[in-house]
Scaffold this active site. Structure first.
Site, PDB file in Angstrom:
ATOM      1  N   TYR A 167       0.992  -1.064  -0.114  1.00 12.98           N
ATOM      2  CA  TYR A 167       0.116   0.155  -0.012  1.00 12.98           C
ATOM      3  C   TYR A 167       0.876   1.270  -0.138  1.00 12.98           C
ATOM      4  O   TYR A 167       0.496   2.284  -0.877  1.00 12.98           O
ATOM      5  CB  TYR A 167      -0.746  -0.165   1.337  1.00 12.98           C
ATOM      6  CG  TYR A 167      -1.891   1.214   1.175  1.00 12.98           C
ATOM      7  CD1 TYR A 167      -3.078   1.096   0.405  1.00 12.98           C
ATOM      8  CD2 TYR A 167      -1.858   2.070   2.329  1.00 12.98           C
ATOM      9  CE1 TYR A 167      -3.818   1.982   0.403  1.00 12.98           C
ATOM     10  CE2 TYR A 167      -2.855   3.053   2.116  1.00 12.98           C
ATOM     11  CZ  TYR A 167      -3.981   3.115   1.522  1.00 12.98           C
ATOM     12  OH  TYR A 167      -4.682   4.090   1.425  1.00 12.98           O
ATOM     13  N   LYS A 171       1.224   4.108  -2.841  1.00 14.58           N
ATOM     14  CA  LYS A 171       0.952   5.634  -2.614  1.00 14.58           C
ATOM     15  C   LYS A 171       2.041   6.484  -2.620  1.00 14.58           C
ATOM     16  O   LYS A 171       1.858   7.633  -3.285  1.00 14.58           O
ATOM     17  CB  LYS A 171       0.068   5.723  -1.365  1.00 14.58           C
ATOM     18  CG  LYS A 171      -1.069   5.009  -1.041  1.00 14.58           C
ATOM     19  CD  LYS A 171      -2.383   5.423  -2.092  1.00 14.58           C
ATOM     20  CE  LYS A 171      -3.555   4.553  -1.701  1.00 14.58           C
ATOM     21  NZ  LYS A 171      -4.760   5.436  -2.657  1.00 14.58           N
TER      22      LYS A 171
HETATM   23  N1  LIG Z   1     -10.336   5.600   4.494  1.00 14.63           N
HETATM   24  C1  LIG Z   1      -9.119   5.734   4.551  1.00 14.63           C
HETATM   25  O1  LIG Z   1      -9.016   5.905   5.835  1.00 14.63           O
HETATM   26  C2  LIG Z   1      -8.371   6.061   3.519  1.00 14.63           C
HETATM   27  C3  LIG Z   1      -7.188   6.686   4.129  1.00 14.63           C
HETATM   28  C4  LIG Z   1      -6.164   6.988   3.317  1.00 14.63           C
HETATM   29  C5  LIG Z   1      -6.359   6.938   1.890  1.00 14.63           C
HETATM   30  N2  LIG Z   1      -7.550   6.287   1.432  1.00 14.63           N
HETATM   31  C6  LIG Z   1      -7.926   5.971   0.074  1.00 14.63           C
HETATM   32  O2  LIG Z   1      -8.905   6.556  -0.439  1.00 14.63           O
HETATM   33  C7  LIG Z   1      -9.523   5.734  -1.624  1.00 14.63           C
HETATM   34  C8  LIG Z   1     -10.842   5.616  -1.234  1.00 14.63           C
HETATM   35  O3  LIG Z   1     -10.771   4.795  -0.249  1.00 14.63           O
HETATM   36  P1  LIG Z   1     -12.121   4.528   0.579  1.00 14.63           P
HETATM   37  O4  LIG Z   1     -11.682   4.647   1.999  1.00 14.63           O
HETATM   38  O5  LIG Z   1     -13.346   5.466   0.192  1.00 14.63           O
HETATM   39  O6  LIG Z   1     -12.561   3.026   0.145  1.00 14.63           O
HETATM   40  P2  LIG Z   1     -13.740   2.264  -0.244  1.00 14.63           P
HETATM   41  O7  LIG Z   1     -13.580   0.723  -0.273  1.00 14.63           O
HETATM   42  O8  LIG Z   1     -14.967   2.526   0.652  1.00 14.63           O
HETATM   43  O9  LIG Z   1     -14.208   2.582  -1.766  1.00 14.63           O
HETATM   44  C9  LIG Z   1     -12.855   2.417  -2.723  1.00 14.63           C
HETATM   45  C10 LIG Z   1     -13.967   2.252  -3.859  1.00 14.63           C
HETATM   46  O10 LIG Z   1     -13.096   1.747  -4.948  1.00 14.63           O
HETATM   47  C11 LIG Z   1     -13.578   0.817  -5.804  1.00 14.63           C
HETATM   48  N3  LIG Z   1     -12.425  -0.313  -6.285  1.00 14.63           N
HETATM   49  C12 LIG Z   1     -11.766  -0.914  -5.745  1.00 14.63           C
HETATM   50  N4  LIG Z   1     -11.081  -1.775  -6.712  1.00 14.63           N
HETATM   51  C13 LIG Z   1     -11.399  -1.210  -7.922  1.00 14.63           C
HETATM   52  C14 LIG Z   1     -10.893  -1.223  -9.212  1.00 14.63           C
HETATM   53  N5  LIG Z   1     -10.077  -2.432  -9.497  1.00 14.63           N
HETATM   54  N6  LIG Z   1     -11.336  -0.717 -10.111  1.00 14.63           N
HETATM   55  C15 LIG Z   1     -12.432   0.302  -9.755  1.00 14.63           C
HETATM   56  N7  LIG Z   1     -12.876   0.570  -8.642  1.00 14.63           N
HETATM   57  C16 LIG Z   1     -12.311  -0.175  -7.570  1.00 14.63           C
HETATM   58  C17 LIG Z   1     -14.325  -0.160  -4.717  1.00 14.63           C
HETATM   59  O11 LIG Z   1     -15.355  -0.927  -5.388  1.00 14.63           O
HETATM   60  C18 LIG Z   1     -14.818   0.914  -3.862  1.00 14.63           C
HETATM   61  O12 LIG Z   1     -16.202   1.548  -4.341  1.00 14.63           O
HETATM   62  C19 LIG Z   1      -8.336   4.703  -1.782  1.00 14.63           C
HETATM   63  O13 LIG Z   1      -7.652   4.855  -2.748  1.00 14.63           O
HETATM   64  C20 LIG Z   1      -7.741   4.523  -0.529  1.00 14.63           C
HETATM   65  O14 LIG Z   1      -6.500   3.824  -0.583  1.00 14.63           O
HETATM   66  C21 LIG Z   1      -8.341   5.957   2.150  1.00 14.63           C
END
Ligand SMILES: NC(=O)c1ccc[n+]([C@@H]2O[C@H](COP(=O)([O-])OP(=O)(O)OC[C@H]3O[C@@H](n4cnc5c(N)ncnc54)[C@H](O)[C@@H]3O)[C@@H](O)[C@H]2O)c1
Length: 267
Positions: A167, A171
């Site tokens: 991860y 990133k």
């Molecule tokens: N929530 C956190 O704490 C957090 C912190 C830092 C970064 N992020 C980043 O934010 C972004 C969104 O995360 P989130 O927390 O909203 O997660 P989430 O799982 O709620 O949403 C992620 C979405 O991405 C979609 N997805 C996954 N694989 C995919 C693919 N191969 N093609 C198309 N869509 C795909 C999923 O279906 C989902 O709808 C991610 O990149 C994650 O790494 C999240």
């Protein structure tokens, strides 16, 4: 001297008449940004591997009075990305904003990390984001304008325990691409920035908490202990920073990774 713009300052965040393609729009941050941008006038292409949920996001955007298109797009598959951008162009013509929010967060101890896990996560989080930037730029460069927002993470800039090597690599790579593309396209009107969130309570984070290798209470305690504000974020709290980077409010900002982390990276 400040050169007065012809725009009214209160319109800086206005996205009326613009189109944003948001990957990962079915859930969490992506869903929140789709609805938030729509409130500021934006039409939305909701792209996600989870098509039914993407359709739900699109319907809610339409309820807000904007136009929306749901796309089934696996960003781990280059041909699906290409086809998705073609469909978006057929429906809306140009593209003003790209948000790369689709992502996965595998947790495997570094010494046990499987090659297949590495490949799939890097293909989605890093290669997928890059290919979406490339597709978006091919439409934005001829118009000389566009804004790209990559959803990175604090883990792009800081290491943490719990098997996050893949991860973090994805990133960190995303932040590097953000800087690189920002410079390559700066004189041609495209700005490229990323957001670096700490832990936010989204369905994605809940999946991590439900992972049997973790104790959810201990996990939450560790997170909140490390975030100076003392709590994890809520999904809607990404919308303001994302809107800032996507809109003309940040017209002189490119190549940055903006922490949205309750002070995590400031420690
Ligand atoms: N929530 C956190 O704490 C957090 C912190 C830092 C970064 N992020 C980043 O934010 C972004 C969104 O995360 P989130 O927390 O909203 O997660 P989430 O799982 O709620 O949403 C992620 C979405 O991405 C979609 N997805 C996954 N694989 C995919 C693919 N191969 N093609 C198309 N869509 C795909 C999923 O279906 C989902 O709808 C991610 O990149 C994650 O790494 C999240």
């Amino acid at each position: 001297m400040i050169v007065a713009s012809k725009r009214f300052m209160r319109d800086l965040f206005d996205l009326s008449g613009r189109t944003a393609l948001i990957t990962g729009a079915a859930s969490g941050f992506g869903e929140a940004m789709a609805l938030g941008f729509a409130e500021f006038g934006c039409n939305i292409v909701a792209a996600d591997i989870a098509f039914d949920k993407a359709k739900n996001t699109a319907s809610r955007v339409e309820e807000l009075g904007r136009q929306a298109l749901a796309l089934r797009m696996d960003v781990g598959q280059p041909e699906e990305i290409h086809a998705g951008f073609l469909s978006a162009a057929e429906r809306f013509g140009g593209l003003d904003i790209l948000v790369n929010s689709a992502g996965v967060s595998p947790h495997e101890a570094a010494e046990d990390t499987a090659i297949a896990t590495w490949d799939r996560a890097i293909d989605i989080n890093l290669r997928g984001a890059f290919l979406c930037c490339q597709e978006a730029a091919r439409r934005m460069l001829p118009c000389g304008k566009g804004s790209i927002v990559n959803i990175s993470s604090i883990s792009g800039q800081a290491g943490y325990p719990r098997g996050a090597a893949i991860y973090s690599a994805s990133k960190g790579g995303m932040d590097a691409i953000t800087r690189q593309l920002a410079i390559e396209w700066a004189k041609r009107g495209i700005r490229v920035n990323s957001l670096a969130p700490c832990q936010f309570m989204t369905p994605g984070l809940r999946e991590v908490m439900d992972d049997p290798q973790f104790d959810p209470e201990k996990l939450m305690q560790t997170w909140t202990d490390n975030i100076p504000i003392g709590r994890v974020g809520e999904a809607w709290e990404i919308v303001g920073p994302a809107l800032f980077l996507a809109s003309d409010a940040s017209s002189m900002v490119t190549g940055v990774s903006l922490p949205v982390d309750g002070g995590y990276l400031a420690r």
